[in-house]
Design an enzyme around this catalytic site. Sequence first.
Site, PDB file in Angstrom:
ATOM      1  N   GLU A  21      -4.668   2.296  17.780  1.00 52.10           N
ATOM      2  CA  GLU A  21      -3.691   2.772  16.641  1.00 52.10           C
ATOM      3  C   GLU A  21      -3.830   4.321  16.732  1.00 52.10           C
ATOM      4  O   GLU A  21      -2.724   4.728  15.991  1.00 52.10           O
ATOM      5  CB  GLU A  21      -4.373   1.990  15.605  1.00 52.10           C
ATOM      6  N   TYR A  53      13.516  12.441  -7.483  1.00 48.36           N
ATOM      7  CA  TYR A  53      12.943  11.415  -6.535  1.00 48.36           C
ATOM      8  C   TYR A  53      13.468  11.700  -5.193  1.00 48.36           C
ATOM      9  O   TYR A  53      12.559  11.438  -4.201  1.00 48.36           O
ATOM     10  CB  TYR A  53      13.458  10.048  -6.748  1.00 48.36           C
ATOM     11  N   VAL A  72      -5.095   2.023   4.781  1.00 46.46           N
ATOM     12  CA  VAL A  72      -3.987   2.242   4.028  1.00 46.46           C
ATOM     13  C   VAL A  72      -4.335   2.527   2.573  1.00 46.46           C
ATOM     14  O   VAL A  72      -3.721   3.229   1.621  1.00 46.46           O
ATOM     15  CB  VAL A  72      -3.191   0.982   3.882  1.00 46.46           C
ATOM     16  N   LYS A  98       1.994  -1.897   5.309  1.00 42.85           N
ATOM     17  CA  LYS A  98       1.949  -1.763   6.940  1.00 42.85           C
ATOM     18  C   LYS A  98       2.675  -2.949   7.665  1.00 42.85           C
ATOM     19  O   LYS A  98       1.846  -3.980   7.605  1.00 42.85           O
ATOM     20  CB  LYS A  98       0.498  -1.469   7.095  1.00 42.85           C
TER      21      LYS A  98
END
Length: 123
Positions: A21, A53, A72, A98
Amino acid sequence: MDKVFIRGLEVLTTIGVYEWEKGIRQKLCFDLEMGFDNRPAAATDDINLALDYATLSRKICDHAASKVVELVETMAEQVAMLVLADERVQWVKVILTKPGAVPNAAGVGVEILRHRIPATSAN
């Protein structure tokens, strides 16, 4: 308290604990809700009083794309702190997914809720 939200914000980044990864970019998907008083912006129609935003989304994408983390959980925490850097935001909920990380699951991830900690006065 009003809510401002961003849904489905996708970014490619390097994230993961496994060696394979660390050499690839993977997609993360962010959903955010933020406690923000929209009344001043609504009363004046002034973007400077709103939680922008578009600008915030760009900051989150830039941050996530430029950082290399394993978890994460770490990324979600970093994004929450980035959002709370705007002192007008009272709280933030970050749902970080994810996609495709686990076979047979559309996605895995975390959901965190962080509140602004009021400053304490020195006595």
